[in-house]
Design a protein around this motif. Structure first.
Motif, PDB file in Angstrom:
ATOM      1  N   GLU A 192       0.822  -1.202   0.000  1.00 46.47           N
ATOM      2  CA  GLU A 192       0.000   0.000   0.000  1.00 46.47           C
ATOM      3  C   GLU A 192       0.869   1.270   0.000  1.00 46.47           C
ATOM      4  O   GLU A 192       0.599   2.232  -0.730  1.00 46.47           O
ATOM      5  N   ASN A 193       1.928   1.240   0.828  1.00 46.96           N
ATOM      6  CA  ASN A 193       2.816   2.417   0.894  1.00 46.96           C
ATOM      7  C   ASN A 193       3.573   2.625  -0.411  1.00 46.96           C
ATOM      8  O   ASN A 193       3.821   3.763  -0.830  1.00 46.96           O
ATOM      9  N   THR A 194       3.970   1.525  -1.063  1.00 48.58           N
ATOM     10  CA  THR A 194       4.670   1.637  -2.343  1.00 48.58           C
ATOM     11  C   THR A 194       3.767   2.283  -3.389  1.00 48.58           C
ATOM     12  O   THR A 194       4.201   3.159  -4.159  1.00 48.58           O
ATOM     13  N   ASN A 195       2.506   1.858  -3.429  1.00 52.47           N
ATOM     14  CA  ASN A 195       1.563   2.450  -4.384  1.00 52.47           C
ATOM     15  C   ASN A 195       1.321   3.932  -4.074  1.00 52.47           C
ATOM     16  O   ASN A 195       1.238   4.766  -4.986  1.00 52.47           O
ATOM     17  N   PHE A 196       1.198   4.275  -2.791  1.00 47.77           N
ATOM     18  CA  PHE A 196       0.980   5.669  -2.388  1.00 47.77           C
ATOM     19  C   PHE A 196       2.163   6.533  -2.821  1.00 47.77           C
ATOM     20  O   PHE A 196       1.981   7.627  -3.365  1.00 47.77           O
ATOM     21  N   ARG A 197       3.386   6.031  -2.573  1.00 48.60           N
ATOM     22  CA  ARG A 197       4.575   6.811  -2.918  1.00 48.60           C
ATOM     23  C   ARG A 197       4.683   7.008  -4.427  1.00 48.60           C
ATOM     24  O   ARG A 197       5.091   8.085  -4.901  1.00 48.60           O
ATOM     25  N   ALA A 198       4.303   5.983  -5.199  1.00 48.45           N
ATOM     26  CA  ALA A 198       4.373   6.093  -6.658  1.00 48.45           C
ATOM     27  C   ALA A 198       3.417   7.156  -7.187  1.00 48.45           C
ATOM     28  O   ALA A 198       3.706   7.825  -8.189  1.00 48.45           O
ATOM     29  N   ILE A 199       2.295   7.346  -6.506  1.00 45.93           N
ATOM     30  CA  ILE A 199       1.287   8.310  -6.974  1.00 45.93           C
ATOM     31  C   ILE A 199       1.527   9.702  -6.405  1.00 45.93           C
ATOM     32  O   ILE A 199       1.471  10.706  -7.126  1.00 45.93           O
ATOM     33  N   TYR A 200       1.839   9.792  -5.091  1.00 46.75           N
ATOM     34  CA  TYR A 200       1.871  11.093  -4.420  1.00 46.75           C
ATOM     35  C   TYR A 200       3.270  11.550  -4.037  1.00 46.75           C
ATOM     36  O   TYR A 200       3.439  12.685  -3.573  1.00 46.75           O
TER      37      TYR A 200
ATOM     38  N   HIS B  16       7.409  10.704  -2.270  1.00 46.82           N
ATOM     39  CA  HIS B  16       7.992  10.267  -0.997  1.00 46.82           C
ATOM     40  C   HIS B  16       7.738  11.267   0.131  1.00 46.82           C
ATOM     41  O   HIS B  16       7.475  10.876   1.267  1.00 46.82           O
ATOM     42  N   ASP B  17       7.824  12.564  -0.177  1.00 48.30           N
ATOM     43  CA  ASP B  17       7.671  13.576   0.880  1.00 48.30           C
ATOM     44  C   ASP B  17       6.290  13.520   1.518  1.00 48.30           C
ATOM     45  O   ASP B  17       6.152  13.594   2.755  1.00 48.30           O
ATOM     46  N   LEU B  18       5.246  13.357   0.725  1.00 48.51           N
ATOM     47  CA  LEU B  18       3.890  13.291   1.270  1.00 48.51           C
ATOM     48  C   LEU B  18       3.683  11.996   2.047  1.00 48.51           C
ATOM     49  O   LEU B  18       2.996  11.980   3.075  1.00 48.51           O
ATOM     50  N   LEU B  19       4.310  10.923   1.574  1.00 45.87           N
ATOM     51  CA  LEU B  19       4.231   9.659   2.304  1.00 45.87           C
ATOM     52  C   LEU B  19       4.836   9.805   3.690  1.00 45.87           C
ATOM     53  O   LEU B  19       4.243   9.368   4.692  1.00 45.87           O
ATOM     54  N   GLU B  20       6.001  10.451   3.788  1.00 48.90           N
ATOM     55  CA  GLU B  20       6.662  10.642   5.071  1.00 48.90           C
ATOM     56  C   GLU B  20       5.855  11.562   5.985  1.00 48.90           C
ATOM     57  O   GLU B  20       5.851  11.391   7.210  1.00 48.90           O
ATOM     58  N   LEU B  21       5.152  12.511   5.397  1.00 46.08           N
ATOM     59  CA  LEU B  21       4.351  13.440   6.194  1.00 46.08           C
ATOM     60  C   LEU B  21       3.113  12.752   6.785  1.00 46.08           C
ATOM     61  O   LEU B  21       2.805  12.906   7.973  1.00 46.08           O
ATOM     62  N   ILE B  22       2.421  11.984   5.958  1.00 45.26           N
ATOM     63  CA  ILE B  22       1.157  11.361   6.402  1.00 45.26           C
ATOM     64  C   ILE B  22       1.404  10.048   7.142  1.00 45.26           C
ATOM     65  O   ILE B  22       0.751   9.758   8.147  1.00 45.26           O
ATOM     66  N   TYR B  23       2.371   9.266   6.652  1.00 46.01           N
ATOM     67  CA  TYR B  23       2.659   7.965   7.253  1.00 46.01           C
ATOM     68  C   TYR B  23       4.130   7.888   7.655  1.00 46.01           C
ATOM     69  O   TYR B  23       4.933   7.219   7.005  1.00 46.01           O
ATOM     70  N   PRO B  24       4.526   8.566   8.712  1.00 47.20           N
ATOM     71  CA  PRO B  24       5.933   8.507   9.145  1.00 47.20           C
ATOM     72  C   PRO B  24       6.313   7.085   9.554  1.00 47.20           C
ATOM     73  O   PRO B  24       5.469   6.297   9.967  1.00 47.20           O
TER      74      PRO B  24
END
Length: 257
Positions: free
Chosen positions: A204-212, A214-222
Motif C-alpha cells: 500500500e505504501n509503495t503504491n501511495f509513494r508512486a502516486i503522491y 515520498h515527501d507526502l508519504l513521510e508526512l502522512i505515514y511517518p
C-alpha cells in the motif's frame, strides 16, 4: 400409469436436488446422511484409535496423547519421526492446514467463490507462491528430507479418508483435500511469516509513494511503529527462579501407532 410416471419424475427430481450443490449449500442428501454425513463427525470427536498403520514407516512409532490431547511422538529415526508428525498433524488439523495454504496461494476463491477474490488478489500480488518456491529450492538436504517425510505422513492420512471420515468443513464446503507437498509446507511458512509481521503495509505504501511522492508519504505515514509490542520486553528482574531442565524417564505408552 400416469401417476406412477409422475411419482417417478418427482422422486428423481428430489434425488437430483439432494445430491446437487445449490448456491452456497452443500448437497443436502450427502450432508444430512445420518451414517456418513456431518453426524458422523460427532461420533469421531476425540476418538483416537489405539493402533494405526502409517505407510512409509520403517519401524514402529509411539504417539502419546496427554490429558490435554497434546500428542508426543517417539520414533527410532528422523524419517519416521517426521512422517508420523505429518500424519498426526493431518489427523488433528487437516482442514486448517489446507485452508491456510489455499489462502497463501491466492486460491480461496476455488472453494468459497467470489467472496474471497480480493484476498486472493492481494496474496498473488505479494508473490506468496514465488516466495514459497524459492524457499523450498534453497533448502538444505536435511530440511528437504524433513518436508518430504512430513508430506508422506499427511498424504497417508488423506488417502485413508472417505466421505464419512472427512473433517466437517470439507462436507460443509463440498470439496476434498488435495495431496500435500513440500510446496504446501513452504506456503504455510510464508503465510505465517506474512501474518506475524506486525501488519505490514509495504504494498500500500509503495503504491501511495508512486502516486503522491515520498515527501507526502513521510508526512502522512511517518516510519514509526507504535502499535506492536515485542514478545519479550526490556530485560528486567522477573522475580522468580527459572526451572531446571530435567531428564524424565520414558513414558508408558497409552496408544502405539
Amino acid at each position: 400409469m400416469v401417476k406412477a410416471i409422475i411419482s417417478l419424475i418427482i422422486t428423481s427430481c428430489i434425488v437430483i436436488a439432494l445430491n446437487s450443490k445449490i448456491g452456497p449449500l452443500p448437497p443436502l442428501g450427502k450432508f444430512l446422511d445420518p451414517f456418513h454425513g456431518f453426524w458422523a463427525n460427532a461420533r469421531q470427536a476425540d476418538n483416537i484409535p489405539a493402533e494405526m498403520v502409517i505407510p512409509g514407516l520403517s519401524s514402529p512409532v509411539t504417539v502419546l496423547y496427554d490429558d490435554m490431547l497434546v500428542p508426543h511422538i517417539f520414533a527410532s529415526n528422523d524419517q519416521d519421526l517426521y512422517t508420523a508428525t505429518g500424519y498426526v498433524h493431518a489427523w488433528n488439523r487437516l482442514w486448517q492446514m489446507e485452508i491456510q495454504t489455499h489462502a497463501a496461494a491466492g486460491r480461496l476463491s476455488e472453494i468459497a467463490g467470489n467472496i474471497t477474490l480480493d484476498m486472493d488478489r492481494v496474496m498473488r500480488r505479494k508473490g506468496m507462491v514465488y516466495g514459497a518456491e524459492n524457499f523450498i529450492a534453497n533448502l538444505e538436504d536435511t530440511s528437504k528430507m524433513i518436508l518430504n517425510a512430513y508430506a508422506t505422513g499427511v498424504n497417508s492420512l488423506i488417502k485413508e479418508l472417505d466421505y464419512e471420515h472427512l473433517p466437517f468443513e470439507y462436507k460443509l464446503l463440498d470439496y476434498t483435500p488435495e495431496a500435500w507437498s513440500p510446496l504446501k509446507s513452504g506456503l504455510l511458512y510464508k503465510y505465517m511469516s506474512d501474518m506475524l509481521n506486525s501488519f505490514e503495509k509495504d504494498m500500500e505504501n509503495t503504491n501511495f509513494r508512486a502516486i503522491y511522492g515520498h515527501d507526502l508519504l513521510e508526512l502522512i505515514y511517518p516510519d514509526v511503529d507504535n502499535y506492536s509490542d515485542p514478545v519479550v520486553g526490556p530485560v528486567v528482574d522477573w522475580g522468580f527462579e527459572p526451572l531446571v531442565k530435567k531428564v524424565c524417564p520414558p513414558l508408558q505408552p497409552k496408544s502405539a501407532w
